[in-house]
Design a protein around this motif. Structure first.
Motif, PDB file in Angstrom:
ATOM      1  N   THR A 269       0.799  -1.231   0.000  1.00 11.20           N
ATOM      2  CA  THR A 269       0.000   0.000   0.000  1.00 11.20           C
ATOM      3  C   THR A 269       0.829   1.276   0.000  1.00 11.20           C
ATOM      4  OG1 THR A 269      -0.095   0.096   2.431  1.00 11.20           O
ATOM      5  CG2 THR A 269      -1.794  -1.201   1.292  1.00 11.20           C
ATOM      6  N   GLY A 270       2.095   1.196   0.396  1.00 16.00           N
ATOM      7  CA  GLY A 270       2.900   2.399   0.542  1.00 16.00           C
ATOM      8  C   GLY A 270       2.622   3.156   1.828  1.00 16.00           C
ATOM      9  N   GLU A 271       1.747   2.610   2.683  1.00 15.61           N
ATOM     10  CA  GLU A 271       1.441   3.287   3.945  1.00 15.61           C
ATOM     11  C   GLU A 271       2.643   3.224   4.885  1.00 15.61           C
ATOM     12  OE1 GLU A 271      -2.142   2.107   5.828  1.00 15.61           O
ATOM     13  OE2 GLU A 271      -3.404   2.495   4.075  1.00 15.61           O
ATOM     14  N   ILE A 272       2.970   4.376   5.452  1.00 14.61           N
ATOM     15  CA  ILE A 272       4.099   4.466   6.370  1.00 14.61           C
ATOM     16  C   ILE A 272       3.624   4.086   7.765  1.00 14.61           C
ATOM     17  CG2 ILE A 272       5.753   6.043   7.428  1.00 14.61           C
ATOM     18  CD1 ILE A 272       5.780   7.571   4.777  1.00 14.61           C
ATOM     19  N   VAL A 273       4.170   2.997   8.281  1.00  7.64           N
ATOM     20  CA  VAL A 273       3.773   2.490   9.595  1.00  7.64           C
ATOM     21  C   VAL A 273       4.523   3.235  10.695  1.00  7.64           C
ATOM     22  CG1 VAL A 273       3.653   0.419  11.037  1.00  7.64           C
ATOM     23  CG2 VAL A 273       3.281   0.242   8.572  1.00  7.64           C
ATOM     24  N   ALA A 274       5.761   3.604  10.425  1.00  4.18           N
ATOM     25  CA  ALA A 274       6.559   4.361  11.390  1.00  4.18           C
ATOM     26  C   ALA A 274       7.598   5.159  10.611  1.00  4.18           C
ATOM     27  CB  ALA A 274       7.239   3.436  12.396  1.00  4.18           C
ATOM     28  N   MET A 275       7.845   6.374  11.055  1.00  6.11           N
ATOM     29  CA  MET A 275       8.875   7.211  10.432  1.00  6.11           C
ATOM     30  C   MET A 275       9.427   8.140  11.495  1.00  6.11           C
ATOM     31  SD  MET A 275       8.789   9.472   6.925  1.00  6.11           S
ATOM     32  CE  MET A 275       7.505  10.610   7.446  1.00  6.11           C
ATOM     33  N   ALA A 276      10.720   8.061  11.728  1.00  6.00           N
ATOM     34  CA  ALA A 276      11.326   8.823  12.816  1.00  6.00           C
ATOM     35  C   ALA A 276      12.554   9.560  12.323  1.00  6.00           C
ATOM     36  CB  ALA A 276      11.699   7.891  13.971  1.00  6.00           C
ATOM     37  N   SER A 277      12.820  10.693  12.954  1.00  3.93           N
ATOM     38  CA  SER A 277      14.022  11.473  12.687  1.00  3.93           C
ATOM     39  C   SER A 277      14.549  11.972  14.021  1.00  3.93           C
ATOM     40  CB  SER A 277      13.703  12.654  11.758  1.00  3.93           C
ATOM     41  OG  SER A 277      14.833  13.477  11.575  1.00  3.93           O
ATOM     42  N   LEU A 278      15.818  11.732  14.265  1.00  2.00           N
ATOM     43  CA  LEU A 278      16.443  12.154  15.518  1.00  2.00           C
ATOM     44  C   LEU A 278      17.646  13.052  15.217  1.00  2.00           C
ATOM     45  CD1 LEU A 278      16.404   8.787  17.514  1.00  2.00           C
ATOM     46  CD2 LEU A 278      14.772  10.674  17.660  1.00  2.00           C
ATOM     47  N   PRO A 279      17.871  14.084  16.043  1.00  2.00           N
ATOM     48  CA  PRO A 279      17.114  14.449  17.242  1.00  2.00           C
ATOM     49  C   PRO A 279      15.728  14.984  16.901  1.00  2.00           C
ATOM     50  CG  PRO A 279      18.775  16.100  16.750  1.00  2.00           C
ATOM     51  CD  PRO A 279      19.030  14.973  15.811  1.00  2.00           C
ATOM     52  N   ASP A 280      14.832  14.864  17.886  1.00  2.00           N
ATOM     53  CA  ASP A 280      13.453  15.293  17.681  1.00  2.00           C
ATOM     54  C   ASP A 280      13.087  16.391  18.668  1.00  2.00           C
ATOM     55  OD1 ASP A 280      13.342  13.910  20.015  1.00  2.00           O
ATOM     56  OD2 ASP A 280      12.041  12.305  19.293  1.00  2.00           O
TER      57      ASP A 280
END
Length: 601
Positions: A269-280
């Protein structure tokens, strides 16, 4: 109307003949006339009284009916009757795919002052400064003792602070009810949500508007009364997002990295289940943006979407998959990978000066051979190479539903000579975001059918273009599986989940030109399970440095790959994936008799 004469001549003459008084006749006629006039006046008065009585009955009847209607109706909040209302404070919630709240509204109060109504301005200023340490006592005293008739003190306060101000007992300190935006999970998914602030405001209400992320991208939708308060449902899984952020934060510390990013995407589906960027950051207390220096030094910088990195050897699977699709090579085709390789005045070398000699196409990916990949790319030619990368989405910003999406446009070479074609083949010379890479890997894992990334759950989507044939895409995934089994991605192997992926280590470019000798971006791009790809995981570390038994290492195999393995180990069970007993893969690295051909330039 013809009036009767008061002194009719005939009656007067008869009365005189009989010796009667004629004035009596006049008096009788005058009395009759007055009686008629009085009857007419009485009739008019009675008509007016009747009309007035009917009007009172109708009016009081309408009031009674309205009062009865209101008494019988259920109480509801008043809503704006037109879109031109001055301030619309209500804002829809944002939830994850399971309905767990990511952003909501909280009823709070603002604090303001009418200095001219204050009894003890100086005392009130001192007490307010004690309650709110961030306020300047000198500034409060100046505002309260000046000519101003209205002063904002705090745009939002907690119930405890409100009670403390109330206890001051100063009549010039007043409260105004309003709604504020609350992010109950703090820093979790902060870059995706973005944050909000107050727009139009008065003492009784305030307009909440988005300033970044999905809050800004869907600002109009979230404020639209026509949605009847329906929440915006994102594709995120809050549990998976929290687990990824925790693992990334620990990985940053262990690997001594400057920053980190991770993207977990559904293949189909291309659905993003998790996406993180650090530092936040905490969107409840969003920091100010940097006005100078490197934008990536700010916690507001979204590395997953806005970062533009040369993604190194993770690119090598693309020319190989395309060459397999065009039947120019097969996994067992032997390629001349002798190093160094000269293109014009430039030399193409292997990592740490290796010379692999002759390699099968499988081993080119497993051993991550630069020269071997360039040889395969030369079979394609620059035009076909560019065509595939464009279809994979590397020439335009991703269509992700975030305000930062359009800013993440890849840095694509304007010219595409032979040396550019060579360097792009092994992930240098073209800079893109980790989200671009995740989308491209999802396309490969999806049987070669293009995938469009999205943050919205269960949205109807058009079927993507067939970029690679299903057989070529399947073979590419099996090659990536070999990398994890016996190549540079061995540290990413998670038993039972058939991880297939590719490591990539790229030197960071200097702002003044050239590359740093000791700063890299290490990336591990993967899909799992390899036998039936369900998810894609891309994980990058900015300037990592792992210290191990063999000394310091910055390679993706030693830095980003083990962190990715821990993410998969933590997240896969949360997504309902059970570990499976893996079937042995065919030994596609061994050439068949009819494939003993050497590709060389």
């Amino acid at each position: 109307m013809i009036r009767t004469p008061l002194r009719p001549l005939a009656r007067i003459l008869r009365a005189r003949e009989k010796g009667e008084n004629p004035d009596v006749i006049e008096a009788e006629n005058l009395a009759q006339r007055h009686a008629v006039i009085q009857d007419a006046a009485r009739g008019r008065a009675q008509g007016r009284l009747t009309i007035m009585a009917m009007a009172f009955v109708v009016a009081f009847g309408a009031v009674g009916v309205r009062m009865g209607t209101l008494a019988a109706a259920q109480p509801t909040e008043p809503s704006a009757m037109a879109s031109s209302a001055a301030i619309i404070s209500q804002r829809a919630d944002i939830t994850d795919r399971h309905g767990r709240v990511l952003a909501t509204n909280l009823l709070t109060h603002s604090l303001y002052a009418h200095p001219r109504q204050m009894v003890d301005p100086e005392g009130a200023a001192k007490k307010l400064a004690a309650i709110f340490p961030d306020l300047s006592l000198e500034r409060l005293q100046k505002d309260f003792s000046g000519k101003r008739s209205f002063v904002w003190i705090k745009k939002k306060i907690s119930p405890e602070q409100m009670q403390a101000v109330h206890d001051i007992g100063e009549p010039g300190l007043l409260f105004g009810p309003r709604e504020m935006r609350l992010y109950p999970n703090g820093r979790i998914a902060s870059h995706i949500l973005g944050g909000s602030t107050f727009g139009k405001e008065d003492v009784a209400s305030a307009e909440v508007i988005g300033v970044a992320g999905v809050e800004k991208a869907f600002d109009r939708w979230l404020r639209d009364p026509g949605n009847d308060g329906a929440p915006l449902t994102l594709s995120l899984d809050l549990s998976a997002q929290a687990a990824m952020e925790e693992v990334l934060a620990n990985g940053m510390k262990v690997m001594n990295a400057k920053g980190a990013t991770g993207i977990l995407m559904e293949v189909k589906t291309g659905e993003i289940v998790a996406m993180a960027s650090l530092p936040d950051f905490d969107p409840n207390d969003r920091p100010r943006p940097l006005l100078k220096g490197d934008p990536s030094d700010s916690p507001l910088f979204n590395r997953a979407v806005q970062g533009q990195y040369e993604l190194g050897s993770t690119f090598k699977i693309f020319p190989v998959a395309q060459a397999i699709d065009l039947k120019l090579v097969s996994p067992t085709t032997m390629i001349n990978a002798n190093a160094p390789m000269k293109i014009g005045k430039y030399l193409i070398n292997e990592f740490r000066g290796h010379n692999y000699g002759t390699l099968s196409v499988t081993d080119i990916i497993v051993k991550s051979s630069n020269v071997g990949t360039v040889r395969v790319a030369q079979l394609l030619g620059p035009e076909r190479q560019k065509d595939l990368l464009e279809k994979l989405g590397f020439f335009e910003p991703t269509p992700i539903e975030m305000s930062e999406g359009p800013t993440g446009k890849p840095l694509v070479p304007k010219r595409w000579p032979a040396v550019t074609s060579a360097t792009v083949a092994f992930g240098h010379g073209l800079a893109a975001s980790p989200l671009h890479l995740a989308t491209a890997y999802a396309t490969v894992a999806n049987g070669g059918k293009r995938v469009t990334p999205t943050l919205i759950h269960d949205r109807t989507r058009r079927e993507g273009e067939q970029v690679l044939s299903p057989s070529a895409a399947h073979t590419a995934v099996q090659l990536l599986r070999q990398v994890v089994i016996r190549g540079s991605g061995r540290s990413a192997n998670v038993e039972g989940y058939e991880v297939a992926g590719k490591t990539g280590t790229a030197d960071k470019p200097r702002p003044t030109g050239g590359y740093y000798g000791n700063k890299v971006v290490s990336t591990f791009a993967s899909t799992f399970p390899a036998s039936d790809p369900q998810y894609v995981l891309v994980l990058s570390l900015d300037e990592p440095s792992a210290i191990g038994a063999g000394g310091e290492s910055r390679t993706a195999g030693a830095t980003s790959a083990p962190v990715a393995a821990e993410v998969i180990r933590r997240v896969a069970p949360l997504l309902g994936l059970r570990p499976q007993v893996e079937k042995p893969l065919p030994m596609i690295e061994r050439p068949l008799d009819d494939e003993l051909k050497l590709v060389s330039n």
